[in-house]
Motif scaffolding. Structure first.
Motif, PDB file in Angstrom:
ATOM      1  N   MET D 161       0.867  -1.175   0.000  1.00 49.76           N
ATOM      2  CA  MET D 161       0.000   0.000   0.000  1.00 49.76           C
ATOM      3  C   MET D 161       0.903   1.223   0.000  1.00 49.76           C
ATOM      4  SD  MET D 161      -2.803  -1.437   2.677  1.00 49.76           S
ATOM      5  CE  MET D 161      -4.045  -0.202   2.398  1.00 49.76           C
ATOM      6  N   VAL D 162       0.849   1.964  -1.101  1.00 52.40           N
ATOM      7  CA  VAL D 162       1.762   3.082  -1.302  1.00 52.40           C
ATOM      8  C   VAL D 162       1.101   4.363  -0.815  1.00 52.40           C
ATOM      9  CG1 VAL D 162       3.159   4.304  -2.999  1.00 52.40           C
ATOM     10  CG2 VAL D 162       2.642   1.895  -3.323  1.00 52.40           C
ATOM     11  N   GLY D 163       1.896   5.230  -0.205  1.00 59.11           N
ATOM     12  CA  GLY D 163       1.352   6.500   0.293  1.00 59.11           C
ATOM     13  C   GLY D 163       1.232   7.540  -0.803  1.00 59.11           C
ATOM     14  N   ASP D 164       1.068   8.781  -0.376  1.00 58.52           N
ATOM     15  CA  ASP D 164       0.935   9.872  -1.328  1.00 58.52           C
ATOM     16  C   ASP D 164       2.229  10.040  -2.109  1.00 58.52           C
ATOM     17  OD1 ASP D 164      -0.890  12.690  -1.485  1.00 58.52           O
ATOM     18  OD2 ASP D 164       1.152  12.735  -2.245  1.00 58.52           O
ATOM     19  N   LEU D 165       2.105  10.063  -3.430  1.00 61.88           N
ATOM     20  CA  LEU D 165       3.314  10.101  -4.249  1.00 61.88           C
ATOM     21  C   LEU D 165       4.037  11.440  -4.174  1.00 61.88           C
ATOM     22  CD1 LEU D 165       2.037   8.078  -7.279  1.00 61.88           C
ATOM     23  CD2 LEU D 165       3.671   7.361  -5.551  1.00 61.88           C
ATOM     24  N   GLY D 166       3.375  12.448  -3.580  1.00 62.12           N
ATOM     25  CA  GLY D 166       4.063  13.719  -3.401  1.00 62.12           C
ATOM     26  C   GLY D 166       4.863  13.756  -2.107  1.00 62.12           C
ATOM     27  N   ASP D 167       4.844  12.669  -1.342  1.00 63.26           N
ATOM     28  CA  ASP D 167       5.498  12.646  -0.035  1.00 63.26           C
ATOM     29  C   ASP D 167       6.755  11.778  -0.107  1.00 63.26           C
ATOM     30  OD1 ASP D 167       6.336  12.186   2.524  1.00 63.26           O
ATOM     31  OD2 ASP D 167       4.425  11.424   3.279  1.00 63.26           O
ATOM     32  N   PRO D 168       7.925  12.370   0.107  1.00 65.41           N
ATOM     33  CA  PRO D 168       9.171  11.620  -0.043  1.00 65.41           C
ATOM     34  C   PRO D 168       9.272  10.426   0.908  1.00 65.41           C
ATOM     35  CG  PRO D 168       9.582  13.778   0.892  1.00 65.41           C
ATOM     36  CD  PRO D 168       8.165  13.766   0.448  1.00 65.41           C
ATOM     37  N   ASN D 169       8.667  10.535   2.105  1.00 60.80           N
ATOM     38  CA  ASN D 169       8.695   9.378   2.996  1.00 60.80           C
ATOM     39  C   ASN D 169       7.987   8.185   2.369  1.00 60.80           C
ATOM     40  OD1 ASN D 169      10.144  10.681   4.897  1.00 60.80           O
ATOM     41  ND2 ASN D 169       8.520  10.779   6.447  1.00 60.80           N
ATOM     42  N   ALA D 170       6.857   8.484   1.748  1.00 61.04           N
ATOM     43  CA  ALA D 170       6.098   7.415   1.101  1.00 61.04           C
ATOM     44  C   ALA D 170       6.934   6.782  -0.002  1.00 61.04           C
ATOM     45  CB  ALA D 170       4.793   7.967   0.523  1.00 61.04           C
ATOM     46  N   VAL D 171       7.623   7.637  -0.747  1.00 58.07           N
ATOM     47  CA  VAL D 171       8.431   7.130  -1.848  1.00 58.07           C
ATOM     48  C   VAL D 171       9.595   6.296  -1.315  1.00 58.07           C
ATOM     49  CG1 VAL D 171       9.821   7.813  -3.827  1.00 58.07           C
ATOM     50  CG2 VAL D 171       7.753   9.087  -3.276  1.00 58.07           C
ATOM     51  N   GLY D 172      10.206   6.755  -0.204  1.00 58.34           N
ATOM     52  CA  GLY D 172      11.313   6.013   0.398  1.00 58.34           C
ATOM     53  C   GLY D 172      10.871   4.643   0.886  1.00 58.34           C
ATOM     54  N   ARG D 173       9.695   4.605   1.502  1.00 57.74           N
ATOM     55  CA  ARG D 173       9.194   3.326   2.023  1.00 57.74           C
ATOM     56  C   ARG D 173       8.907   2.365   0.880  1.00 57.74           C
ATOM     57  NH1 ARG D 173       5.441   5.959   6.872  1.00 57.74           N
ATOM     58  NH2 ARG D 173       7.213   7.106   7.737  1.00 57.74           N
ATOM     59  N   ARG D 174       8.376   2.906  -0.181  1.00 59.11           N
ATOM     60  CA  ARG D 174       8.098   2.055  -1.333  1.00 59.11           C
ATOM     61  C   ARG D 174       9.423   1.485  -1.860  1.00 59.11           C
ATOM     62  NH1 ARG D 174       7.788   3.695  -6.894  1.00 59.11           N
ATOM     63  NH2 ARG D 174       6.741   2.109  -8.151  1.00 59.11           N
ATOM     64  N   GLN D 175      10.441   2.332  -1.857  1.00 57.72           N
ATOM     65  CA  GLN D 175      11.735   1.886  -2.357  1.00 57.72           C
ATOM     66  C   GLN D 175      12.300   0.745  -1.501  1.00 57.72           C
ATOM     67  OE1 GLN D 175      12.818   2.855  -5.280  1.00 57.72           O
ATOM     68  NE2 GLN D 175      14.321   1.223  -5.003  1.00 57.72           N
ATOM     69  N   GLY D 176      12.158   0.887  -0.170  1.00 57.03           N
ATOM     70  CA  GLY D 176      12.626  -0.161   0.731  1.00 57.03           C
ATOM     71  C   GLY D 176      11.950  -1.485   0.426  1.00 57.03           C
ATOM     72  N   PHE D 177      10.657  -1.425   0.184  1.00 57.29           N
ATOM     73  CA  PHE D 177       9.895  -2.624  -0.167  1.00 57.29           C
ATOM     74  C   PHE D 177      10.424  -3.225  -1.468  1.00 57.29           C
ATOM     75  CE2 PHE D 177       6.318  -4.469  -2.533  1.00 57.29           C
ATOM     76  CZ  PHE D 177       5.812  -5.368  -1.615  1.00 57.29           C
ATOM     77  N   MET D 178      10.643  -2.343  -2.436  1.00 53.88           N
ATOM     78  CA  MET D 178      11.101  -2.814  -3.750  1.00 53.88           C
ATOM     79  C   MET D 178      12.485  -3.464  -3.661  1.00 53.88           C
ATOM     80  SD  MET D 178       8.710  -2.462  -5.796  1.00 53.88           S
ATOM     81  CE  MET D 178       7.139  -1.645  -5.919  1.00 53.88           C
ATOM     82  N   ASN D 179      13.314  -2.949  -2.752  1.00 52.81           N
ATOM     83  CA  ASN D 179      14.646  -3.531  -2.589  1.00 52.81           C
ATOM     84  C   ASN D 179      14.547  -5.004  -2.211  1.00 52.81           C
ATOM     85  OD1 ASN D 179      15.626  -1.029  -3.119  1.00 52.81           O
ATOM     86  ND2 ASN D 179      16.113  -0.513  -0.989  1.00 52.81           N
ATOM     87  N   VAL D 180      13.628  -5.313  -1.285  1.00 57.71           N
ATOM     88  CA  VAL D 180      13.464  -6.710  -0.886  1.00 57.71           C
ATOM     89  C   VAL D 180      12.900  -7.533  -2.042  1.00 57.71           C
ATOM     90  CG1 VAL D 180      12.418  -8.281   0.785  1.00 57.71           C
ATOM     91  CG2 VAL D 180      13.164  -6.001   1.503  1.00 57.71           C
ATOM     92  N   MET D 181      12.006  -6.921  -2.790  1.00 55.37           N
ATOM     93  CA  MET D 181      11.449  -7.610  -3.952  1.00 55.37           C
ATOM     94  C   MET D 181      12.573  -8.059  -4.890  1.00 55.37           C
ATOM     95  SD  MET D 181       8.127  -7.709  -3.752  1.00 55.37           S
ATOM     96  CE  MET D 181       8.136  -7.753  -1.983  1.00 55.37           C
ATOM     97  N   ALA D 182      13.520  -7.125  -5.063  1.00 54.02           N
ATOM     98  CA  ALA D 182      14.618  -7.423  -5.982  1.00 54.02           C
ATOM     99  C   ALA D 182      15.587  -8.455  -5.396  1.00 54.02           C
ATOM    100  CB  ALA D 182      15.365  -6.134  -6.318  1.00 54.02           C
ATOM    101  N   LYS D 183      15.648  -8.489  -4.055  1.00 54.05           N
ATOM    102  CA  LYS D 183      16.625  -9.330  -3.390  1.00 54.05           C
ATOM    103  C   LYS D 183      16.273 -10.812  -3.504  1.00 54.05           C
ATOM    104  CE  LYS D 183      18.820  -9.371   1.189  1.00 54.05           C
ATOM    105  NZ  LYS D 183      18.637  -8.781   2.543  1.00 54.05           N
ATOM    106  N   TYR D 184      14.973 -11.136  -3.407  1.00 57.48           N
ATOM    107  CA  TYR D 184      14.577 -12.550  -3.442  1.00 57.48           C
ATOM    108  C   TYR D 184      13.646 -12.808  -4.617  1.00 57.48           C
ATOM    109  CZ  TYR D 184      16.046 -12.076   1.440  1.00 57.48           C
ATOM    110  OH  TYR D 184      16.736 -11.794   2.570  1.00 57.48           O
ATOM    111  N   PRO D 185      14.168 -12.706  -5.829  1.00 58.35           N
ATOM    112  CA  PRO D 185      13.257 -12.817  -6.987  1.00 58.35           C
ATOM    113  C   PRO D 185      12.516 -14.144  -7.032  1.00 58.35           C
ATOM    114  CG  PRO D 185      15.574 -12.885  -7.674  1.00 58.35           C
ATOM    115  CD  PRO D 185      15.566 -12.520  -6.224  1.00 58.35           C
ATOM    116  N   GLU D 186      13.127 -15.189  -6.462  1.00 57.50           N
ATOM    117  CA  GLU D 186      12.502 -16.521  -6.596  1.00 57.50           C
ATOM    118  C   GLU D 186      11.343 -16.718  -5.622  1.00 57.50           C
ATOM    119  OE1 GLU D 186      15.056 -16.561  -3.220  1.00 57.50           O
ATOM    120  OE2 GLU D 186      15.335 -15.778  -5.250  1.00 57.50           O
ATOM    121  N   LEU D 187      11.203 -15.774  -4.675  1.00 60.89           N
ATOM    122  CA  LEU D 187      10.195 -15.955  -3.633  1.00 60.89           C
ATOM    123  C   LEU D 187       8.798 -15.546  -4.085  1.00 60.89           C
ATOM    124  CD1 LEU D 187       9.699 -16.732  -0.683  1.00 60.89           C
ATOM    125  CD2 LEU D 187      10.394 -14.428  -0.013  1.00 60.89           C
TER     126      LEU D 187
END
Lengths: 350, 516, 326, 334
Positions: D161-187
């Protein structure tokens, strides 16, 4: 006839005056002077003025559309779009970590900055692009309203949604910094109050005033605002006039974007997103009607001045933020009530 | 002696110290139609507003069936059984006919707030039938023609079973047969015992219809009594306070050879068919026809407001391609529309700006587009005084504060500033008083003598016959016939307009254009 | 003649046609979109903004505007929550009080507009600021949580199959439609919006009518607020802010005019609300990039309004009187 | 008479205004302006409370300014408080870029400025900074969720669940999530479903409902803010997916903020992990540094203080729960 009642007469004249909102603001300032010792501090005056110029510019643009009985909700998104696009053109460097996801990355934006990065032409080109964005969005609005006869509220609401989203999409939420110094200078003050913003805003206000009162376009604008059909039959190019008004509105928003983003030193995809109420509020407090056909640049100036003074004084009063909204609402209420009172007196005199 | 239903006694009303009404007294008898005539500003509307409770008199009293009557609001008037049918329609275009008729008192299902639709429709249908208006009560008013709307307005007034009905210029948007129909209805109402006050500028109608008459001038009753004692010329003399021998100025034909406008085979699906028409310099061409016969629609196409499918329009020898009003104005056309308020004027705007609107480009600088207000004012002032426009302040006074006649002069004035070579006038004398009408005729005569061609649309056949060099008769989107001045005959023109003369007409339709 | 009729029918119902088209389009992209459950979700999510938009429609019909509904929602929801949590009031009376709060905000608007003759835009802007300010003052901007007894209501079904919020929405729509179409009040409201001066002359108590619309709007804002609380269970400081624009957009998309006199609750406003909600859901179903979603949303709404304006001119053309004899 | 009414109204409104402001006198007391961006979620309310209370406890006069999520307004407010001659300014900026501009303004005026929670985007201005890295904290929380997912021995369907796209915190949190996505592609059984919320509970509700309908297999859900848990509950409960950990229907759930609701859900066993910023720690170090600077007469203190932040998970609940601000408030409430 009854010249004997001097003070009452004077009060009535003030109440009836076109400068009423200005007087009201002045009275408000006088009342607050003993309470806020720093109100007249040069630095505060400087603050008030630097806050005022960009809002004034964008509000003047809205005035043109309101005279037409239209409304432009998209000004805020014009500001965001032109701020972002202008910054993309002018910036001298962009952080790859932040911007690689941007759709502009690699083409219009690289780690070396934008197209005009570090070029001596960065400033003029950047500003030209910003103005072009404003004109283009204004044209789209005007075209939809004039040619397709779509309701202005919805048209501009949709373009507000569209271009705000677009501005965020273009940079993937990131702000763009590293703008040329010459650009940042626009909002820097010299001699404590004189700034590029001041010059731009005042020149724009004077031109807008001349356009509305003296030129063919101005006179036709009022005519279309009062009665579109009659104007059309009288040979007024109504469609062109409508399109032009929305373009002026977009242009003014773009100029305001220049001032705001120069002051914030960045291109910002969310620039001005909360300003709409202030823009229209200032216009209406100034006496401009949503029903069209009425309005002057001086009224807009007074309205903006009132809003800026109000915000500034509330900041200076250090009220608890829990009640600040209530106080703000009350002051606007008083202004609106006084306006009603004077309209009643005017009607009674007729 | 007939029963007096209503009486004004010594009514006086002042606005800012000026007498709008001065000691006015007269009576309305049961089962009579009382005509009230007077120029604009004579006090008719003030008198009616007092009757309707909109205004209170400064002095004097009113009596309703002998009882003192002191209305404080329009509602009081309605309760007292007095209904108004205004010149300006008070209809709601977004509601159905039936809803409009019963807007003030919807029939409800028993004591619930729900509207009894069946009852509403039935009663509306009956009323419409009694007015010979063949429309469904469920149709929205916005789909009705002006004439039909006027009848709906009358039905609305009748729906309350009022005793006293007041008609303020009800025929302005009616065609001749609709007017006849209305008069028949009014007579029937009178015979049923209703009392009617009838206000009109069309004195011949007044003479035909009313039983008694009251003439007002400058807030005073100048005379009154049975209509038989008031032939038209006497009415006019009392109204204007001076002898007017003629209602129309003398027309001295001044037709030149140059053809200003010629239309050939102009057609538009569903609107007009194969219109051929020409106007020469200095010529006044009348267009007569019933409401909706295509005259106004054609004028709008001519001026570029509405599109047309086929045919060509030639102005001054040069064809005018598919165009818009701006182009028409450039080519010397001018258009005075039938409804001043909606299409002619910017009511909330000063007189000067209205007069200047059309010719603004002529007074603005090439590049800066700054308007030369001084020059414009000078010229506007000249035109205003040449039209004898009565106003206090050209620059600041709003048009809506002017009388109907003066408003019409503003409309004419704004076109005169352009020196048009062809002036289209659609019902230019509608709703203005006798004096102002005469002035409009004078202006037409003057313009024609100066070489302007005039296309004059009117529903009043007398004025067409008096002013025109030729009359073109329209019916159902077609030009039926054309009459030269020497052949004018009221009866024949009317018969053709009503299509009662088709066979006779066909023989003579050879003459289509005046120049043949 | 028959094709002409067909054209007319399509034009007259273009909003509905577009609605169906969009529905099918999303369905083709994501087949699960076609499920009844999804439609129920869309309806239940549309219900709260729909209820507010119905109130807004009343106000718009008179040519007014109500910018205060978002704050009214917040204030009344705060009062309701505080009464339940801190005063220990049972849910039903607390809700009644909160509806009363909405009604009162509406009454303040009504008073200022019809008695003090303030412009609706400014009036409701002021009440927007003050009502939210007052709510913040009460809560110190801390979120108000609702007990499970309230949130459980969202799962309750009326007649066994209609979720409560949809039921309330349908009731509001039904009632509002009846009021607008079948009662003296409703028809007079249209008259007032069409021509205020004439309405006054016809003896309609226009001030009373206009005042009532703001009260209805306030009341429905409070009700809409409560309906959404049952679903989300908590009111934080941003609750409802900006919802006034959604409500106006829904009503205008449904054909209401900002100048008054034109607009319907059903199908107009309902269709407008559900359409917006449906597009939003469809975008999620289609799993479109979240940066692109608002752009597509705007584009679809634009085309809806565009088609609407084109059809209006076309209908005018078709219905133009035929004065030529056939 | 009308005028009388008007005058009366004016007086009625001015008098309270005067009263409110009259109570505050100028004195030798240290004054610090606290300019925050908004108070729309519990996190900010708690942060605001932590800072103002600590300030007041230290005998400091606090001026509060709410920018309502507008960077320009915040700049104006900061200028206004500088004019009033405050001794120090603490801001919660709208974003890192505006933080720089505002800090430079304060530098120029010679007022120490502290930036809270959102890092300035570069170091060109002198300021005290206390921040937690949203991206890192989000990544830590999602990492724990991923570990839990691996234990299931099958692929899972992730959603965020992504926050307001105008809010950098929301964007940072989304990025953190995406990092894990990239880390375990087989999962992952499918690419992550992104659910926009605009930081609005109603929008979140509607979109989450649609997302669950469109992708009923979602069993790995990260919300960018804890304040959305009630919404998640009301969507998952009817689907029989709002169940405790170890139940086969359980959706692996993670959040960020560490608020009271999250604390309760952790304790009850519904929630797997939440990213925590150590709010109390942040407030304390900021205050300490600010007061030190004021006392030392340092007008442009420059210091970067990291709040490491961490993910509070079912695994470390016993040991680290007390570090979560929401937990403390939750226990206080209890």
């Amino acid at each position: 006839m009854k010249q004997t009642l001097r003070p009452a007469n004077l009060a009535k004249r003030i109440l009836m005056s076109e400068y009423f909102v200005l007087y009201l603001t002045i009275v408000y300032l006088i009342v607050l002077t003993p309470i806020i010792p720093r109100l007249w501090h040069p630095m505060n005056i400087q603050n008030v003025l630097s806050n005022m110029w960009p809002l004034l510019v964008v509000a003047i643009g809205q005035t043109f559309v309101l005279i037409l009985a239209g409304i432009d909700l998209s000004q805020t998104s014009v500001m965001a779009m032109s701020s972002v696009v202008g910054a993309v053109v002018m910036t001298s460097s962009a952080d790859p970590v932040l911007f690689t996801k941007s759709p502009l990355w690699g083409t219009l934006l690289t780690d070396q900055g934008g197209l005009m990065a570090s070029s001596p032409f960065a400033l003029p080109v950047g500003i030209a692009v910003m103005l072009a964005v404003g004109l283009a969005i204004g044209f789209l609005n005007g075209f939809s309203v004039a040619i397709f006869r779509m309701p202005p509220f919805i048209v501009t609401l949709v373009s507000m949604m569209l271009f705000s989203a677009m501005a965020i999409f273009l940079t993937k939420s990131e702000n763009i910094r590293h703008l040329p110094d010459s650009y940042l200078q626009i909002s820097k003050t010299t001699f404590s109050v004189v700034s590029g913003s001041l010059v731009i805003a005042i020149v724009l206000a004077v031109i807008a005033h001349m356009v509305l009162t003296r030129t063919l376009f101005g006179k036709r604008l009022y005519a279309v605002g009062i009665n579109t059909t009659a104007s059309q039959i009288s040979g007024v190019p109504t469609r062109k006039t409508i399109i032009a008004a929305y373009m002026v509105s977009g242009l003014c928003a773009a100029i305001a974007a220049i001032l705001y983003s120069s002051r914030l030193e960045m291109g910002r995809p969310t620039l001005g997103s909360t300003l709409f109420i202030d823009i229209v509020g200032a216009n209406i407090i100034g006496g401009i009607s949503l029903a069209g056909g009425k309005g002057k640049v001086t009224w807009t100036i007074f309205g903006v001045f009132f809003f800026i003074i109000l915000a500034n004084s509330l900041n200076m009063l250090n009220l608890s933020f829990y009640i600040i909204d209530m106080v703000k609402g009350s002051v606007i209420l008083v202004a609106a009530l006084l306006d009603v009172a004077r309209n009643r007196i005017r009607k009674a005199q007729m | 002696m007939a029963e007096v239903v209503f009486a004004y006694k010594n009514i006086t009303k002042r606005f800012f110290g000026v007498h709008a009404l001065n000691n006015v007294s007269f009576e309305l008898e049961r089962g009579k139609i009382l005509g009230l005539v007077g120029e604009n500003g004579a006090g008719k509307s003030t008198l009616m507003n007092i009757l309707g409770g909109v205004l209170q008199p400064d002095e004097g009293e009113m009596f309703l069936s002998g009882e003192p009557y002191v209305p404080e609001s329009p509602l009081d008037a309605t309760c007292a059984g007095i209904e108004f049918i205004h010149q300006e329609l008070n209809l709601f275009t977004n509601l159905s006919v039936a809803e409009n008729i019963s807007i003030s008192s919807f029939p409800c299902i028993r004591r619930t707030p729900f509207i009894h639709r069946r009852a509403m429709q039935d009663s509306s249908r009956k009323l419409l039938q009694s007015l010979n208006l063949d429309i469904s009560p469920n149709i929205l008013v916005e789909n009705l023609s002006p004439g039909e709307r006027q009848l709906v307005e009358i039905a609305k007034a009748l729906s309350t079973n009022a005793d006293i009905l007041l008609f303020d210029e009800p025929t302005t948007s009616l065609t001749a047969n609709e007017t006849e129909n209305l008069f028949a209805i009014m007579r029937r109402l009178r015979d049923e015992g209703k009392s009617i006050i009838y206000i009109s500028h069309i004195l011949s109608d007044v003479q035909e219809l009313v039983d008694d008459i009251v003439v007002l001038r400058d807030g005073q009753v100048m005379g009154g009594g049975p209509i038989a004692d008031f032939p038209i010329h006497r009415m006019i003399n009392l109204m204007v306070g001076r002898e007017i021998d003629n209602v129309f100025p003398d027309r001295i034909p001044s037709i030149k050879d140059r053809v200003i406008l010629s239309c050939e085979h102009v057609s538009e699906t569903g609107m007009v068919r194969d219109i051929n028409l020409s106007v020469r310099e200095g010529e006044i061409v009348g267009m007569f026809g019933l409401m909706g016969s295509g005259r106004t629609e054609f004028a709008r196409m001519l001026f570029g407001i509405d599109p047309y499918k086929e045919g060509s329009i030639v102005v001054d020898g040069e064809p005018l391609p598919k165009h818009n009003p701006q182009e028409s104005i450039k080519r010397g056309l001018a258009f005075i529309t039938e409804n001043r308020r909606e299409e002619g004027l910017l009511m909330d705007y000063p007189i000067l700006e209205n007069i200047g609107l059309v010719s603004l480009p002529d007074y603005s600088a090439a590049v800066t587009r700054l308007v030369d207000s001084k020059r414009l004012f000078k010229r506007a002032d000249e035109v205003a005084s040449s039209l004898r426009l009565k106003c206090n302040d050209l620059k600041n006074q709003k048009v809506k504060s002017l009388s109907g006649g003066n408003q019409q002069k503003v409309v004419i004035g704004k076109w005169l500033l352009k020196d048009p070579s062809l002036l289209i006038m659609d019902e230019p004398t509608r709703g203005i008083d006798v004096g102002a009408k005469y002035e409009v005729y004078l202006i037409m005569e003057r313009l024609a003598s100066e070489g302007t061609g005039i296309l004059f649309i009117s529903s009043e056949i007398e004025e067409l016959m008096a002013m025109c060099d030729r009359i073109v008769v329209w019916s159902q989107g077609e030009v039926m016939r054309e009459f030269r001045r020497e052949d004018f005959s009221q009866e024949r023109i009317m018969r053709i307009a009503f299509r009662q003369d088709i066979d006779y007409d066909m023989e003579e339709k050879v003459v289509v254009n005046g120049n043949e | 003649m028959e094709t002409n009729r067909l054209v007319k029918f399509v034009l007259k119902n273009s909003t509905a046609v577009l609605f169906v088209l969009i529905f099918i389009m999303f369905g083709l992209i994501a087949p699960r979109f076609f499920t009844a459950k999804n439609f129920q979700n869309i309806m239940s999510n549309a219900s709260y903004i729909g209820i507010i938009a119905v109130g807004m429609t009343f106000v718009l019909l008179t040519g007014g505007i109500d910018l205060s509904v978002g704050s009214t929602m917040y204030l009344s929801a705060v009062v309701c929550g505080k009464l339940i949590n801190e005063a220990g009031l049972p849910v039903f009376p607390a809700v009644m009080v909160s509806l009363l709060v909405g009604l009162m905000v509406g009454a303040v608007n009504a008073f200022a507009i019809t008695r003090l003759r303030l412009v609706p835009f400014i009036t409701t802007l002021i009440t927007q600021t003050i009502a939210r300010g007052f709510g913040l003052f009460i809560t110190r901007s801390v979120a108000v949580n609702y007990p499970d007894s309230v949130t459980l209501m969202s799962t309750s079904k009326v007649l066994g199959f209609i979720p409560l919020q949809i039921f309330i929405f349908l009731m509001v729509v039904l009632l509002a439609s009846i009021v607008l179409n079948r009662t003296r009040y409703g028809r007079q409201l249209y008259a007032v919006g069409n021509d205020l001066e004439s309405a006054k002359k016809a003896g309609i108590k226009s001030d009373r009518l206009i005042a009532s619309t703001y009260m209805i709007s306030g009341l429905l804002a409070a009700l809409g607020g409560f309906v959404t609380i049952t679903q989300i269970g908590r009111v934080n400081a941003g609750f409802g802010s900006g919802d006034e624009f959604d409500a106006i957009a829904a009503a205008v998309l449904g054909g209401a005019s900002l100048f008054g006199g034109i607009g319907t609750v059903f199908p107009g406003t309902v269709l407008g609300t559900v359409m917006i909600e449906m597009i939003q859901a469809g975008l999620v179903f289609a799993n479109i990039d979240i940066y692109i979603q608002p752009i597509i949303m705007a584009a679809i709404i634009f085309s809806a309004v565009f088609i609407d304006s084109v059809r209006t001119t076309q209908i005018k053309k078709l219905e133009r009187r035929n004065i030529l004899k056939v | 008479m009308k005028k009388g009414i008007v005058l009366f109204v004016v007086l009625c409104l001015l008098v309270p205004t005067l009263l409110f402001s009259a109570g505050k006198k100028e004195s030798d007391q240290i004054t610090i302006a606290f300019c925050f961006q908004d108070l729309e979620t519990e996190f900010w309310v708690a942060g605001h409370k932590a800072i103002t209370e600590s300030l007041r406890e230290n005998g400091i006069r606090v001026i509060e300014k709410n920018a309502n999520e507008d960077a320009n307004r915040q700049l104006e407010q900061v200028k206004d408080v500088i004019t009033q001659g405050v001794d120090g300014i603490i801001i919660i900026p709208q974003d890192g870029e505006s933080a720089v501009t505002i800090a430079k303004t304060a530098n120029a005026a010679g007022v120490p400025i502290g930036i809270f929670n959102r890092p300035p985007s570069d170091k060109s201005a002198k300021n005290l900074v206390v921040v937690a890295n949203n991206e890192v904290i989000a990544e830590a929380a999602v990492e724990h969720m991923a570990q839990e997912a691996m234990k299931l021995g099958r692929k899972v369907y992730p959603a965020i669940m992504v926050g307001d796209l105008g809010d950098p915190n929301a964007v940072g949190r989304r990025q953190g999530f995406m990092n894990v996505m990239a880390k375990y592609p087989e999962l992952w059984a499918a690419p992550p479903v992104e659910i926009p919320t605009k930081w609005d509970a109603n929008v979140a509700l509607a979109n989450l409902q649609s997302a669950m309908q469109a992708n009923p297999k979602i069993d790995f859900l990260f919300t960018s803010s804890d304040f959305l848990f009630p919404v998640i509950k009301s969507v998952l409960a009817p689907l029989n997916k709002w169940v405790k950990i170890n139940n086969p229907n359980h959706v692996i759930l993670g959040g960020l903020d560490g608020d009271v609701t999250a604390a309760q859900l952790l304790e009850e066993g519904y929630l797997d992990a939440t990213g925590v910023q150590n709010l109390f720690y942040e407030a304390d170090v900021m205050l300490e540094a600010m007061l030190a600077a004021i006392k030392a007469g340092d007008k442009t203190p420059d210091k970067w203080m990291d709040d490491p932040g961490f993910a509070l998970t079912q695994a470390n609940l016993a040991t680290r729960a007390e570090e979560m601000w929401g937990w403390v408030l939750y226990k206080e409430k209890k």
